[in-house]
Scaffold this active site. Structure first.
Site, PDB file in Angstrom:
ATOM      1  CG  ASP A   1     -14.455  22.985 -36.876  1.00 19.26           C
ATOM      2  OD1 ASP A   1     -15.053  24.058 -36.693  1.00 19.26           O
ATOM      3  OD2 ASP A   1     -14.182  22.553 -38.009  1.00 19.26           O
TER       4      ASP A   1
ATOM      5  CB  SER B   1     -15.797  16.874 -34.824  1.00 16.66           C
ATOM      6  OG  SER B   1     -16.943  16.816 -35.633  1.00 16.66           O
TER       7      SER B   1
ATOM      8  CG  HIS C   1     -14.721  19.183 -39.506  1.00 13.68           C
ATOM      9  ND1 HIS C   1     -14.902  19.931 -38.358  1.00 13.68           N
ATOM     10  CD2 HIS C   1     -15.172  17.920 -39.208  1.00 13.68           C
ATOM     11  CE1 HIS C   1     -15.441  19.165 -37.415  1.00 13.68           C
ATOM     12  NE2 HIS C   1     -15.607  17.951 -37.905  1.00 13.68           N
TER      13      HIS C   1
END
Length: 392
Positions: free
Chosen positions: A259, A236, A314
């Site tokens: 991600d 992330s 996620h």
């Protein structure tokens, strides 16, 4: 009432036992704090296993980040998972290797901290990597702390250090989020590079003091890290950190971006981006705009790749995917696991990572058996991005 949850960490599959320990260097905000996962020897006595959530303050930090009442939420988090332990040897004896182990610097995501990616880190350490996870001090962690000298102490000792906690920084109403997150991603890269420098010094035999009482003895690492085989990885916000770190430090030979949250990177960064970058996306997080930015990097570097893990969300790339029971799920506004079995997801992602790392760090392993996964060919994978993307 079924408050207690457990974390069913996947058993590691590599040939090495795994040790871990914490390192804090420097007595100010500019110092470094990171967790190290590494191959370890079998100890003669039973070794302590560390807590997954290292201290109660992290439970309250998570509750606050998730916008729950700090006191009640922290208490519930602690009741639910506060006693869960990692299946590793705490400060276990380092397993020496003459040629040294390859190194991975792993950057955590927004609202996370150094222990929330332990499943990936333990598996990579069992495969013969040293993995360092900085706990970022840019106020993107759920919480963190540093130690400073108590003002009344003249003679510095570990016992006279005072902790100062750093809370999560929320974007205030009227603020532009980019103006908060962009400086943070640059600070995060600086913190990754500081960890790299510390481990370089230790490997070369220089003395670096770990100021944590009972902390890992860094001198045991001397000569045991192969500084010619270094990769950067992150999830992330940490994925964006890894991409930027690769551009800023040529010692990183490749990056794995799990991600990646591309938003914090400035637009004029993209012409300067380096490769190869391996983007491993989940199915339900990315936007078309974000994927197009990834494609910009791939267009400049033919060895860069984008794959998507179908049936994943996620948080499938965090340890929360392995928490059993319903209580923790109630804290999150989005799912902690998708339709894909989290153990299958972990296996396919790790194998894809290992194949990519072998290719770009010149490892002498058999991970090339999974090269098709790098191309998005395999169970629960698709190359690039699926046609139907979520909108954040």
């Amino acid at each position: 009432m079924g408050v207690n949850q457990s974390v069913g960490f996947p058993p590691v599959t590599g040939p090495h036992l795994v040790g871990c320990g914490d390192v804090m260097e420097g007595q100010n905000l500019q110092g470094s704090f990171f967790r190290l996962f590494y191959p370890c020897q079998k100890a003669e006595e039973t070794m302590e296993q560390p807590l997954w959530i290292p201290r109660y303050e992290y439970c309250t930090g998570l509750a606050e980040y998730l916008q729950f009442n700090k006191r009640c939420g922290g208490l519930l988090f602690n009741l639910a998972v506060g006693s869960c332990r990692l299946p590793v040897s705490w400060n276990g004896p380092f397993k020496t290797k003459d040629s040294g182990y390859p190194l991975i610097i792993f950057s955590h995501g927004l609202g996370a901290f150094r222990t929330l990616y332990s499943a990936f880190c333990m598996e990579l350490a069992s495969r013969g990597f040293v993995v360092a996870v900085p706990e970022h001090r840019d106020r993107s962690a759920a919480t963190t702390y540093f130690c400073k000298q108590a003002p009344e102490e003249n003679q510095p000792t570990n016992e006279s250090l005072q902790e100062e906690w750093i809370p999560f920084r929320r974007v205030e109403e009227g603020e532009k989020e980019f103006h908060v997150r962009n400086p943070q991603v640059h600070q995060r890269v600086s913190e990754c590079l500081r960890v790299l420098k510390i481990l370089q010094e230790v490997t070369a035999g220089q003395t670096v003091f770990n100021i944590l009482p009972g902390g890992l003895d860094l001198m045991t690492l001397k000569g045991n890290i192969d500084m010619s085989r270094v990769a950067v990885m992150g999830h992330s916000f940490g994925g964006a950190t890894a991409i930027l770190a690769l551009a800023k430090e040529t010692q990183f030979r490749c990056a794995v971006a799990l991600d990646a949250w591309m938003f914090p990177l400035e637009r004029d960064f993209y012409p300067k981006a380096r490769g190869p970058v391996f983007f491993i996306n989940t199915e339900k997080f990315q936007t078309m705009e974000s994927v197009n930015l990834m494609k910009k990097i791939c267009a400049q570097h033919e060895q860069s790749r984008i794959i998507t893990v179908l049936g994943s969300v996620h948080r499938s790339q965090t340890d929360f995917a392995f928490v059993t029971g319903n209580l923790i799920g109630k804290f999150f506004s989005t799912e902690t696991r998708g339709s894909l079995d989290p153990y299958e997801g972990q296996e396919v992602m790790v194998r894809a990572m290992l194949a990519f790392l072998q290719k770009h760090l010149d490892l002498k392993e058999d991970y090339n058996q999974w090269n098709n996964l790098i191309e998005g060919i395999g169970p629960s994978l698709t190359p690039g991005a699926p046609h139907h993307l979520s909108s954040l």
